[in-house]
Design a protein around this motif. Structure first.
Motif, PDB file in Angstrom:
ATOM      1  N   GLY A   9       0.793  -1.239   0.000  1.00 41.01           N
ATOM      2  CA  GLY A   9       0.000   0.000   0.000  1.00 41.01           C
ATOM      3  C   GLY A   9       0.819   1.279   0.000  1.00 41.01           C
ATOM      4  O   GLY A   9       0.254   2.365   0.110  1.00 41.01           O
ATOM      5  N   LEU A  39       2.409   7.442  -2.902  1.00 43.67           N
ATOM      6  CA  LEU A  39       1.002   7.165  -2.643  1.00 43.67           C
ATOM      7  C   LEU A  39       0.929   6.194  -1.459  1.00 43.67           C
ATOM      8  O   LEU A  39       1.636   5.178  -1.454  1.00 43.67           O
ATOM      9  N   GLN A  41      -1.900   3.998   0.682  1.00 41.84           N
ATOM     10  CA  GLN A  41      -3.296   3.565   0.685  1.00 41.84           C
ATOM     11  C   GLN A  41      -3.639   2.837   1.973  1.00 41.84           C
ATOM     12  O   GLN A  41      -3.100   1.762   2.262  1.00 41.84           O
ATOM     13  N   LYS A  44      -8.282   5.287   3.638  1.00 37.05           N
ATOM     14  CA  LYS A  44      -8.189   6.526   2.855  1.00 37.05           C
ATOM     15  C   LYS A  44      -6.855   6.519   2.102  1.00 37.05           C
ATOM     16  O   LYS A  44      -5.915   5.808   2.481  1.00 37.05           O
ATOM     17  N   THR A  45      -6.773   7.382   1.105  1.00 32.05           N
ATOM     18  CA  THR A  45      -5.562   7.425   0.283  1.00 32.05           C
ATOM     19  C   THR A  45      -4.918   8.801   0.367  1.00 32.05           C
ATOM     20  O   THR A  45      -5.609   9.824   0.232  1.00 32.05           O
ATOM     21  N   VAL A  70      -4.886   3.108 -10.054  1.00 32.87           N
ATOM     22  CA  VAL A  70      -5.334   4.219  -9.208  1.00 32.87           C
ATOM     23  C   VAL A  70      -5.457   5.456 -10.089  1.00 32.87           C
ATOM     24  O   VAL A  70      -4.732   5.600 -11.069  1.00 32.87           O
ATOM     25  N   THR A  74      -9.215   9.310  -6.684  1.00 33.60           N
ATOM     26  CA  THR A  74      -9.341   8.462  -5.497  1.00 33.60           C
ATOM     27  C   THR A  74      -8.552   9.017  -4.313  1.00 33.60           C
ATOM     28  O   THR A  74      -8.607   8.464  -3.222  1.00 33.60           O
ATOM     29  N   VAL A  75      -7.814  10.085  -4.534  1.00 35.59           N
ATOM     30  CA  VAL A  75      -6.954  10.633  -3.466  1.00 35.59           C
ATOM     31  C   VAL A  75      -7.801  11.443  -2.485  1.00 35.59           C
ATOM     32  O   VAL A  75      -8.583  12.309  -2.886  1.00 35.59           O
ATOM     33  N   LEU A 134      -4.906   7.011   8.287  1.00 39.60           N
ATOM     34  CA  LEU A 134      -5.562   6.677   7.012  1.00 39.60           C
ATOM     35  C   LEU A 134      -6.390   5.408   7.110  1.00 39.60           C
ATOM     36  O   LEU A 134      -7.040   5.022   6.139  1.00 39.60           O
ATOM     37  N   LYS A 138      -2.348   2.383   8.464  1.00 47.61           N
ATOM     38  CA  LYS A 138      -1.467   3.404   7.854  1.00 47.61           C
ATOM     39  C   LYS A 138      -1.661   4.746   8.580  1.00 47.61           C
ATOM     40  O   LYS A 138      -2.769   5.296   8.567  1.00 47.61           O
TER      41      LYS A 138
END
Ligand code: FEO
Length: 403
Positions: A9, A39, A41, A44-45, A70, A74-75, A134, A138
């Motif tokens: 991720g 990035l 993930q 949330k990203t 991605v 999606t961020v 996140l 993460k």
């Protein structure tokens, strides 16, 4: 370019820039430079740092996004560690693709978002020690690292992979090619990157060495598994190696560096050059390594890098219209701005109808904290006695370097 997996991720997406355009509008990059973004993930990203529309960077980053399925929309969070436009120039385009992501930066960073991009929407300030969960394990932790190399800079630490996203800090010139990790490069490739890392530091970071030391001290409390800068190699096998390199460079800003001499010279009609040759004979007598670079022929980026790494300098310049040879004056101005402190220095040069370089030189170097050998000047063409003295001065400087 494909995205590179740092851990589950956590990805690096990068663009290699090859261009004749100068970095920051000043510094040549014949080996290119990379723009790395990251990035993370969880549930949330987060996207960490951006890039600028430079050569085909947007296409390269698009490819990296596509390789992991991605897209920009999606961020959820855009983390801006540093607002210099090489890391933020794509912000308006990002906003057009994703109007909802929160943009996260330090208080000074948020002000610079407004200054550069005239937007006030969706901005969030974080301060030293704040975290952002996140989900799915993460967590991002933010550490303010001012003046590496703008006042607003911070670094972001992802706690599950123990990756430090350091933006300009611990970075380097040099494009990456198909690889990004330190253990993927050969020894000769590392040697080339080390040269580019030194030049990057001397050109861009050296004025802020005190802040590099402070940041290195602060960040050494973290258990870092990988250092992921926004220019250059990701250090996952030997993260300490780039830390130590930066600490060494920071120390060079203030005192002795490598036991070598940078001979930096300019000459109009060859008389100063003949004096330089005599000094070099003295240096060679003492077997001290040296590099001789002529100004203005050699680009100042390399002159600065060579001066930065050397414990001693020979500065050779004729008098030009009652003052220093202009390219030498320009070089010294850059040395002053970039804090090329703590050197042993021998200045020499020829004059024609009257001197003047010495007086201007002594005024200019006052703030540089240099240890100067007695200058040596001569009128017109050097003679046997001048050569004898110049050779001896070169040997004296070399002995001082050897210690
Ligand atoms: Fe790579 Fe200070 O920008």
């Amino acid at each position: 370019m494909k995205a590179h997996v740092i851990s589950d991720g956590v990805y690096c997406l990068h663009a290699d820039i090859h261009t004749g355009e100068l970095f920051e509008g000043i510094w040549p990059i014949p080996r290119g430079v990379s723009l790395n973004i990251y990035l993370v993930q969880g549930e949330k990203t987060a996207l960490i740092d951006l890039f600028r529309d430079w050569t085909d960077a947007p296409r390269q980053i698009d490819e990296a996004f596509a390789s992991i399925g991605v897209s920009y929309d999606t961020v959820d969070y855009l983390i801006l560690n540093h607002l210099e436009p090489d890391h933020t120039g794509w912000l308006k385009e990002f906003r057009a693709k994703n109007p909802r992501a929160e943009i996260i930066a330090t208080a000074k960073g948020v002000e610079l978002v407004k200054t550069f991009y005239k937007t006030t929407d969706g901005l969030r300030v974080v301060k030293d020690g704040d975290t952002l969960d996140l989900g799915a394990g993460k967590v991002l932790a933010f550490y303010e690292t001012p003046n590496i190399h703008w006042p607003e800079t911070m670094m972001t630490f992802e706690t599950s992979s123990r990756t430090l996203f350091s933006c300009d800090g611990f970075g380097s010139f040099g494009a990456l090619g198909g690889h990004v990790f330190d253990d993927e490069f050969s020894a000769p490739e590392h040697a080339a990157f080390e040269e580019e890392c030194l030049r990057y530091y001397a050109n861009i970071v050296s004025s802020f060495s005190t802040f590099v030391e402070r940041a290195a001290q602060k960040l050494s409390a973290l258990d870092i598994a990988a250092v992921a800068p926004s220019h250059g190699i990701i250090w996952r096998a030997e993260p300490k190696r780039i830390f130590e390199r930066y600490r060494t460079y920071a120390a060079w800003s203030k005192g002795p560096a490598e036991k070598r001499i940078a001979v930096l010279w300019g000459s109009m009609y060859g008389n100063t050059k003949r004096g330089v040759d005599a000094v070099i004979r003295g240096i060679e007598r003492e077997n001290v390594p040296y590099t001789a670079l002529r100004v203005p022929d050699e680009n100042l980026s390399y002159v600065l890098s060579e001066a930065f790494r050397s414990s001693a300098l020979v500065l050779a310049m004729p008098t030009y219209e009652y003052a220093m040879f202009p390219p030498a004056a320009w070089m010294l101005d850059i040395f002053r701005r970039k804090h090329i402190f703590g050197k042993r220095v021998l200045r020499i040069g020829s004059w024609g109808w009257v001197g003047g370089a010495k007086k201007e030189y002594e005024a200019v170097i006052e703030s540089l904290k240099w240890e100067s050998l007695e200058s040596y000047e001569w009128a017109g063409a050097p003679e046997a006695e001048d050569f004898r003295i110049l050779e001896e001065r070169g040997a004296e400087l070399a002995r001082a370097v050897k210690g």
